[in-house]
Design an enzyme around this catalytic site. Sequence first.
Site, PDB file in Angstrom:
ATOM      1  N   LYS A  27       0.851  -1.191   0.000  1.00 39.83           N
ATOM      2  CA  LYS A  27       0.000   0.000   0.000  1.00 39.83           C
ATOM      3  C   LYS A  27       0.886   1.240   0.000  1.00 39.83           C
ATOM      4  O   LYS A  27       1.914   1.251   0.669  1.00 39.83           O
ATOM      5  CB  LYS A  27      -0.863   0.046   1.266  1.00 39.83           C
ATOM      6  CG  LYS A  27      -2.017  -0.919   1.298  1.00 39.83           C
ATOM      7  CD  LYS A  27      -2.785  -0.775   2.610  1.00 39.83           C
ATOM      8  CE  LYS A  27      -3.835  -1.876   2.773  1.00 39.83           C
ATOM      9  NZ  LYS A  27      -4.920  -1.826   1.800  1.00 39.83           N
ATOM     10  N   ARG A  70      -9.748 -12.023   2.098  1.00 41.02           N
ATOM     11  CA  ARG A  70     -10.560 -13.115   1.557  1.00 41.02           C
ATOM     12  C   ARG A  70      -9.810 -14.449   1.621  1.00 41.02           C
ATOM     13  O   ARG A  70     -10.424 -15.503   1.674  1.00 41.02           O
ATOM     14  CB  ARG A  70     -11.010 -12.766   0.132  1.00 41.02           C
ATOM     15  CG  ARG A  70      -9.907 -12.614  -0.869  1.00 41.02           C
ATOM     16  CD  ARG A  70     -10.344 -11.849  -2.134  1.00 41.02           C
ATOM     17  NE  ARG A  70     -10.488 -10.409  -1.875  1.00 41.02           N
ATOM     18  CZ  ARG A  70     -10.909  -9.529  -2.774  1.00 41.02           C
ATOM     19  NH1 ARG A  70     -11.265  -9.923  -3.985  1.00 41.02           N
ATOM     20  NH2 ARG A  70     -11.008  -8.246  -2.462  1.00 41.02           N
TER      21      ARG A  70
HETATM   22  N1  BES Z   1      -7.905  -4.084   4.559  1.00 42.37           N
HETATM   23  C1  BES Z   1      -8.147  -3.658   3.235  1.00 42.37           C
HETATM   24  C2  BES Z   1      -9.498  -2.980   3.055  1.00 42.37           C
HETATM   25  C3  BES Z   1      -9.725  -1.692   3.817  1.00 42.37           C
HETATM   26  C4  BES Z   1      -9.618  -0.484   3.164  1.00 42.37           C
HETATM   27  C5  BES Z   1     -10.105  -1.694   5.141  1.00 42.37           C
HETATM   28  C6  BES Z   1      -9.866   0.695   3.839  1.00 42.37           C
HETATM   29  C7  BES Z   1     -10.332  -0.512   5.828  1.00 42.37           C
HETATM   30  C8  BES Z   1     -10.220   0.678   5.168  1.00 42.37           C
HETATM   31  C9  BES Z   1      -8.115  -4.868   2.282  1.00 42.37           C
HETATM   32  O1  BES Z   1      -7.270  -5.891   2.661  1.00 42.37           O
HETATM   33  C10 BES Z   1      -7.658  -4.397   0.965  1.00 42.37           C
HETATM   34  O2  BES Z   1      -6.552  -3.955   0.870  1.00 42.37           O
HETATM   35  N2  BES Z   1      -8.520  -4.510  -0.048  1.00 42.37           N
HETATM   36  C11 BES Z   1      -8.202  -4.114  -1.386  1.00 42.37           C
HETATM   37  C12 BES Z   1      -8.657  -5.207  -2.327  1.00 42.37           C
HETATM   38  C13 BES Z   1      -8.192  -5.034  -3.724  1.00 42.37           C
HETATM   39  C14 BES Z   1      -6.678  -5.196  -3.813  1.00 42.37           C
HETATM   40  C15 BES Z   1      -8.884  -6.070  -4.605  1.00 42.37           C
HETATM   41  C16 BES Z   1      -8.939  -2.807  -1.655  1.00 42.37           C
HETATM   42  O3  BES Z   1     -10.067  -2.656  -1.196  1.00 42.37           O
HETATM   43  O4  BES Z   1      -8.349  -1.945  -2.287  1.00 42.37           O
HETATM   44 MN    MN Z   2      -5.271  -5.617   2.024  1.00 40.12          MN
END
Ligand code: BES
Ligand code: MN
Length: 509
Positions: A283, A357
């Site tokens: 990230k 997931r």
């Molecule tokens: N933990 C994050 C989702 C999240 C985002 C939680 C903001 C709380 C606040 C999750 O693991 C994630 O990174 N999801 C990605 C998925 C994508 C790579 C398909 C996302 O939502 O960008």
């Molecule tokens: Mn994530």
Amino acid sequence: MTALTLSTAAAAGLRADAIVVGVAKSPKGGGGLVVAPGAEAVDKAFDGKLAAVLETLGATGGEGEVTKLPSPSGLKAPVVLAVGLGTAPGKDATYAAESLRLAAGTAARALNGAKKAAFALPLTDAEATGAVAEGALLGAYAFDAYKENGKDAKNGKGPLGEIALTGGKPRDKAYKAAVERALAVTEELNRARDLVNTPPNDLDPEAFAAVAAAAAKEHGIKIQVLDEKALVKGGFGGILGVGAGSAAPPRLVKLAYTHAKATKHLAYVGKGITYDSGGISLKPAGHNETMKCDMSGAAAVFAAVVAAARLGLEVNVTGWLALAENMPSGSATRPGDVLRMYSGKTVEVLNTDAEGRLVLADALAKASEDKPDAIVDVATLTGAMVLALGNRTFGIMANDEAFRTSLHEIAGEVGEPSWPMPLPDHLRKGMDSPTADIANMGERMGGGLVAGLFLQEFVTDGIAWAHLDIAGPAFNEQGPFGYTPKGGTGSAVRTLVRLAERTAAGDLG
Ligand code: BES
Ligand code: MN
Ligand code: ZN
């Protein structure tokens, strides 16, 4: 935690730092104010002019509004705090539970630093009393474990010490039970908030499992902790794959609360990523500062199972905490790797940041083996759900429309905003993989639903299943409001507890 009792003494005679009263907009409109029931003695001390005094001070009775004024003689407490309740209910109607929770929480927050307060709010019945107790105890929450002397350096104040609820029926069984329930639920919910707020260098999977083990021991809950060796032996490729990059190995925790007379069995599954850096699909700065909150689902499940045990609910509740830290390193899972999951399916990892997931898939498949009557998973799963529903509402997806509707209603009842979301079949093909059975990513559009469709494939035997994506409401980055603090909120705990209560009462299928 803040202490709370149902007082046998009248508000006017109580030795306290402040008396809390409710003020509301007149149901007749026209901008008039009314003082809520429960504050009669306080109003009397103002010669029956409390509403007029508050009006002069600019009060409107709006939700979240606080007006503090010095007490007249006749009251032992030196300060009266009037909190807004919104619009007063019409004749013969009572205040909505959520209005009472919000007002009590707002008042408790406004009394940070005080030792003791009397709450003279409308305790019309046991339900109202439970709502006031719940709101006050959730509002009085503070996370100060990392502050010098347990106090906020900025204002030097700790949370309100003690709350006496006045005007209720302290000897009535139903009132007492409502307060007992509020104490148990809020204590566990506040513990979930503590876990979410604890920095990730102090809460890794092993540390989380240790907290769960201690609570399980205290409350007679059976616990089983699978460590990294047991996970390898069991074939938990999803959980292991996510944890592979971290120096802190993953865990799968099973908590089993059982009641001898139970006829139903619920399984709760929580995403417990103690820190989500994104892994190799790292990230960027600006997106990782609050990712200690990525174990909020597991914290909610943990709190709900312990609360069910403390309440002695006549239902079996199994909690599964899928705990891992998602880090990049030489041993981390790469985009392009294929994982062999607990269910036997293979997953091509296209993005290591879609890790929730993967851990949930293993836990859902394992939870399905017990053939519970229903499974609910809770997860801070997708940014897409935050874009869709905002910061205060969680999305509900399910393989059973009636179950999804029930959860939506239950969430509304306990004051948790939620919204039903679909699982459109056509989004499945976006996760087709040339190499594996499925990829961990699909179309960008509808990303929250894509994640839901992925999870659905790991629930077996036609078990009723629902998925709560709490990515928005789990962590409050804005200012506190009502009974919600900044930081970890304890999202979904009260929905899970009420689902267990309703199931125990035989209200659901
Ligand atoms: N933990 C994050 C989702 C999240 C985002 C939680 C903001 C709380 C606040 C999750 O693991 C994630 O990174 N999801 C990605 C998925 C994508 C790579 C398909 C996302 O939502 O960008
Ligand atoms: Mn994530
Ligand atoms: Zn995550």
